[in-house]
Every structure is written in C-alpha cells, then in structure tokens.
Motif scaffolding. Structure first.
Motif, mmCIF file in Angstrom:
data_model
loop_
_atom_site.group_PDB
_atom_site.id
_atom_site.type_symbol
_atom_site.label_atom_id
_atom_site.label_comp_id
_atom_site.label_asym_id
_atom_site.label_seq_id
_atom_site.Cartn_x
_atom_site.Cartn_y
_atom_site.Cartn_z
ATOM 1 N N GLN A 190 0.719 -1.675 -0.085
ATOM 2 C CA GLN A 190 -0.091 -0.243 -0.269
ATOM 3 C C GLN A 190 0.869 1.456 0.083
ATOM 4 O OE1 GLN A 190 -3.142 0.710 -0.919
ATOM 5 N NE2 GLN A 190 -3.139 -2.154 -1.197
ATOM 6 N N THR A 191 1.131 2.043 -1.102
ATOM 7 C CA THR A 191 2.075 2.842 -1.169
ATOM 8 C C THR A 191 0.945 3.961 -0.558
ATOM 9 O OG1 THR A 191 2.393 2.511 -3.272
ATOM 10 C CG2 THR A 191 2.393 4.331 -2.811
ATOM 11 N N GLY A 192 1.533 4.962 0.274
ATOM 12 C CA GLY A 192 2.152 5.991 0.914
ATOM 13 C C GLY A 192 1.145 6.162 1.897
ATOM 14 N N TYR A 291 -6.489 4.235 -15.346
ATOM 15 C CA TYR A 291 -5.915 5.305 -14.791
ATOM 16 C C TYR A 291 -4.266 4.970 -13.548
ATOM 17 C CZ TYR A 291 -10.192 7.478 -14.668
ATOM 18 O OH TYR A 291 -11.790 8.559 -15.008
ATOM 19 N N HIS A 292 -3.630 4.154 -13.832
ATOM 20 C CA HIS A 292 -2.836 4.263 -12.778
ATOM 21 C C HIS A 292 -1.550 4.284 -13.382
ATOM 22 C CE1 HIS A 292 -0.537 4.709 -8.783
ATOM 23 N NE2 HIS A 292 0.455 3.603 -9.227
ATOM 24 N N ARG A 293 -1.661 2.705 -15.073
ATOM 25 C CA ARG A 293 -0.952 2.822 -15.427
ATOM 26 C C ARG A 293 -0.814 4.078 -16.310
ATOM 27 N NH1 ARG A 293 -3.782 -3.569 -16.991
ATOM 28 N NH2 ARG A 293 -3.014 -3.371 -14.995
ATOM 29 N N SER A 295 -0.728 6.198 -15.336
ATOM 30 C CA SER A 295 -0.246 7.677 -14.324
ATOM 31 C C SER A 295 1.272 7.518 -14.301
ATOM 32 C CB SER A 295 -0.590 7.847 -12.684
ATOM 33 O OG SER A 295 -1.383 7.668 -12.661
ATOM 34 N N TYR A 296 1.755 6.143 -14.828
ATOM 35 C CA TYR A 296 2.950 5.707 -14.897
ATOM 36 C C TYR A 296 4.049 6.568 -16.519
ATOM 37 C CZ TYR A 296 3.163 2.275 -11.055
ATOM 38 O OH TYR A 296 3.131 1.873 -10.224
ATOM 39 N N GLY A 297 2.747 6.823 -16.637
ATOM 40 C CA GLY A 297 3.613 7.638 -18.445
ATOM 41 C C GLY A 297 4.276 9.233 -17.661
ATOM 42 N N THR A 446 11.298 -2.104 -9.977
ATOM 43 C CA THR A 446 10.325 -3.196 -9.241
ATOM 44 C C THR A 446 8.632 -2.625 -9.387
ATOM 45 O OG1 THR A 446 11.904 -3.696 -7.992
ATOM 46 C CG2 THR A 446 9.852 -4.870 -8.020
ATOM 47 N N GLU A 447 8.885 -1.742 -9.142
ATOM 48 C CA GLU A 447 7.358 -1.032 -9.285
ATOM 49 C C GLU A 447 7.391 -0.695 -10.350
ATOM 50 O OE1 GLU A 447 5.970 2.759 -7.496
ATOM 51 O OE2 GLU A 447 4.334 1.924 -6.792
ATOM 52 N N SER A 448 8.323 -0.682 -11.373
ATOM 53 C CA SER A 448 7.765 0.042 -13.254
ATOM 54 C C SER A 448 6.963 -1.688 -13.389
ATOM 55 C CB SER A 448 9.120 0.432 -13.630
ATOM 56 O OG SER A 448 9.551 1.847 -13.538
#
Ligand code: SF4
Ligand code: FE
Length: 483
Positions: A190-192, A291-293, A295-297, A446-448
């Motif tokens: 759980q990020t943050g 949406y989160h995919r 975000s990574y951009g 690894t998060e990538s």
C-alpha cells in the motif's frame, strides 16, 4: 479550506493515530521517523507546489461539485485536458522529488469509483454514488490525501478467493449489520498508506457470484480502529538511520509501501460503495488500473528526468561528457523516457467521457503505456549505470570522506575532473545508486514492473482491447479475400 498548506498537511498527520510496526517495533511518531519521513516529504510537496503560482495550472483544478479551487489530486477529470494535465503534474512531481510521491493512488481510485458507482446506481437503484459524492466533497474541502487500496495478498494464485486455505487472503465482508459492515483481510504494497488521511478500498480482481463477499469497496479513516500496518522494507533503508546526507542518495524524499491489515474493521453503510455487486468488480479494477497505468507515463518519466540528469552530471564529473558513445547513451535515455511520456499523453488525449460525466483514459493506450514502463526504465537504469561507472557501488562511505585523516585520501583518489569537488561526484553517484538500486529503486524499477499490475495483466488487456478481428478484416480487404 479547499487547499491545505504543506505545514497544515504535516500537522494533520501528527494528529493521526496509526498502528504501525517497522522492523519489529511499534512506531509512535511516523512523521519524524527517519525511515518514514522522506516519504512524507514527497506527499507534502503535492501541497507545496499547489501553493506555487508557477505550478498552479497543473497542480490545481476547479471542483465540478463546488466550483472551488482544489488540489488536482482530489479532482474528478472533466475533459481530456484534465487527463493531460494530470500526467504533466506527475512528471513535474517526479522531477521535484526523484521518488514516488504516493498521492496518485487516491486520485486514480476516486476517478474509477465515480463512474462505476454511478453506473451501479443507475442499473441497480443503489445509493453508492450519492454516498461517494459526500465523501468526495469532504476530501476536496479538507484537501485530504487518500490511499487507493486494491491489491490483496492473494495466497495460492491457482485458487479463487473463497477456495483459499485461509479465506482472509482476500479482503472480504464477514458480517453485514444494520449500521454497517465488518471487514477482514489485508491489502499488500500500500503506497503512501501512512501519509494518508483516508483509505479507499476496491476489489482486487473481477469477482464471481461465489466470491461476492469479496466484491467490496469502501472508505475508512486510515487510522481507524481495526487497521494495522506493517511497514515494507526497502533496499538500503537503514542508511537513513545513519544521519548523513550523501550515502542516502536522496536525503529529502522517498516513497513507502506497507501491508494494511483489516482486523474486523467496522465500516458504516454511508462509507460503503460496493458490497456484493460482483458484476461491477471487473469494471472498477479495469478503470483504476487504467488510470494508474496512465499515471506511470508521468511519474516514472519525471524520475527518469532526474536519473538522466544525474548520469549526464556523472559523465561531466568523470571527464567523459565529450565521448561520442556517452552522448549517444544520453540521447537513447532521453528517447526512451520521452517514449513513455508520449504514451501517457496519448492515452489521455484519446480519453472519453463516462456516464457519470468524468473522463476515462483510452484503456488500450494506457495499457500500452504501462507495458512499456515494465521495460524502458530498466534500460534507462542500465545506461545510467554504464555511464556512472563501477564507483557507484564501490565508493567509500560519507564517514570516510569526512574523516579527519583518511578523508584526504578519499578526496584525492575519488577525484574526477580537477575543478569538481570530490563530494559532488560522490553525491551524484549515490543519487544514481538510490534510483537504480536503493530506496527509490522500489518506485523506479520493481514498481515499474509490478505497480499498477504486472506485465501479463496489461497483455491480457491489450489482447482484449486490440481488436484483432478488425485488423484481420483490413488485411482481407487489401488482399482481396472474400469469404
Ligand atoms: Fe504516483 Fe507513480 Fe507513486 Fe503510483 S508509482 S503513486 S503513479 S508516483
Ligand atoms: Fe504505484
């Protein structure tokens, strides 16, 4: 108050009463804990930049509910321009922190829940969207950081949720009462979480009728009675306990992940947005992940900018900047990084309106974006290590550099270009180490790979969205094939 100052944000966290364990000990004051604090600083930056007139256009938006100025992290996207600005904001945040700034998961979660809850109400006559809007108003008004929580521990991957030896390995409702529900289970990675005021829980995958107890979405205060956190370790994290500033690579900023455990957590009905409607679980997962995919951009590109800059500095300090192969490697890094950005912008520009009025990214392109993120940052990191040289992992410690006697030796033999202080070289190499192998590597590497879904999850979506039949039809027409 629709915008909190960074100081007000920090103060609001101090009032929270989290139950956290880190390295076997209960943490009473996470805000000042040396391992946790840098991650708080990253989230704090989302508040600081929103106050800065220079970044106002990206960092803030106008609430469609109240017309007030709010932080973009609390915003429901109203058009494709909002989607594009979101990605630009994330790139900016990555550039300013060189780390995961965590607040995106809540923004992505509210945008996914908004349209799915609306569709549920329309079809089923439920009151989920109404409840959600009440929560959203509070989130926007108080400028809250919300942790979107999706990933269950999942136990044996070959078994469905209800067939697990331990049914708590997926988050589920264990009791439905008149006043609310009781939840047991956990959310992993759980990020943050510990920098958040509230959590927004969603189902981890498409559920079937037999597993409808696991089709669950709700909000709860992040420090509610019944939630426990176990803080996730990161590579080189104990360097933060040494009190120095060079060896940590990035002294100010970081990210964090934690295991979030629900031990019979009570949630009043007004905070429940899905409870058993398994037919809608797939849409919620797909949209949040989309949406989160997207975000990574933005975020990985911003951190990539920092890494490319650090590699270029390392080349300068080594006296290698003029070598043609170094120049070419830096060009390649920029090309790869901008390719990711292009994907983030493209899936935003091709977004469309949902029935609730908010905007959803183009799912195919968002999945292509994330699939590229599972690869390109690895190549960028490889090139950064190539340019940095082996000293990045063999260099003496900060204590040795500062030592009254051997410090002179360190200074002398770790020198590159004569005009550059050795300390500058140490600092930039440690920063590269931090992003590629240290605490920030969680977010950049690894998060990538696994964040927002592992590579195979995107390939499934690409196969579903790619419309192969249409492509076959095109080929038949050109080839003159008549069935
Ligand atoms: Fe935001 Fe990126 Fe961290 Fe996800 S990984 S929370 S998108 S910074
Ligand atoms: Fe993430």
């Amino acid at each position: 108050m629709a915008l909190k100052t960074p100081e007000q944000y920090e103060e609001s966290l101090r009032k929270m009463n989290f139950k956290i364990y880190l390295m076997g000990e209960r943490v009473e004051n996470p805000v000042d804990h040396p391992i946790i604090r840098p991650s708080m600083n990253s989230v704090k930056m989302t508040y600081a930049l929103a106050q800065n007139p220079q970044h106002e256009d990206l960092m803030t938006a106008t609430s469609h509910l109240t017309g007030k100025k709010i932080n973009r992290f609390c915003h429901i996207h109203r058009n494709t321009e909002d989607l594009i600005k979101k990605v630009k904001m994330q790139r900016l945040m990555g550039q300013k922190t060189g780390a995961c700034f965590q607040r995106c998961v809540g923004m992505d979660a509210i945008n996914a829940v908004d349209s799915v809850a609306f569709e549920m109400d329309k079809k089923l006559g439920t009151k989920y969207h109404e409840r959600f809007i009440k929560f959203l108003l509070m989130m926007q008004e108080e400028d809250l950081t919300v942790d979107g929580a999706m990933t269950d521990p999942k136990g044996d991957r070959s078994l469905s949720p209800g067939k697990q030896a331990d049914p708590d390995l997926y988050t589920r409702v264990v009791d439905k009462r008149k006043d609310g529900i009781v939840v047991r289970g956990a959310k992993a990675h759980q990020t943050g979480a510990l920098n958040s005021h509230w959590i927004l829980v969603m189902p981890t995958m498409t559920m079937t009728k037999e597993d409808s107890d696991y089709a669950l979405s709700f909000v709860a205060p992040a420090d509610a009675e019944g939630i426990l956190y176990i803080y996730g370790r990161q590579s080189c994290d104990t360097r933060k306990l040494e009190g120095g500033e060079i060896d940590v690579g990035n002294k100010q900023f970081g990210g964090h992940e934690a295991l979030m455990v629900f031990d019979n957590l009570f949630v009043p009905w007004e905070n429940v947005f899905m409870c058993g409607e398994y037919e809608y679980s797939g849409a919620l997962v797909e949209r949040f992940a989309g949406y989160h995919r997207q975000s990574y951009g933005g975020c990985k590109v911003g951190v990539g900018d920092v890494l490319i800059g650090a590699a270029a500095l390392a080349a300068d300090y080594n006296g290698a900047a003029k070598a043609s192969h170094i120049k070419d490697k830096l060009i390649e890094m920029m090309h790869l990084n901008e390719t990711l950005y292009a994907c983030g912008i493209a899936c935003s520009a091709e977004g469309h309106q949902t029935s609730s009025g908010n905007y959803l990214i183009d799912l195919l392109l968002a999945n292509v974006c994330k699939q590229n993120v599972t690869r390109l940052p690895y190549e960028i990191a490889r090139l950064a290590e190539d340019i940095a040289g082996g000293l990045m992992v063999t260099m003496a410690s900060e204590q040795d550099l500062r030592h009254p006697e051997i410090g002179k030796i360190v200074e002398k033999y770790f020198k590159g270009v004569a005009s550059v202080p050795t300390e500058h070289r140490c600092r930039v190499l440690r920063l590269i180490e931090n992003i590629t192998l240290g605490t920030a590597a969680v977010g950049y590497r690894t998060e990538s790979m696994h964040g927002a879904g592992s590579p195979q999850a995107q390939r499934i979506m690409i196969s579903r969205q790619g419309n192969l039949d249409h492509k076959k039809k095109l080929a038949k027409e050109i080839a003159g094939i008549k069935d």
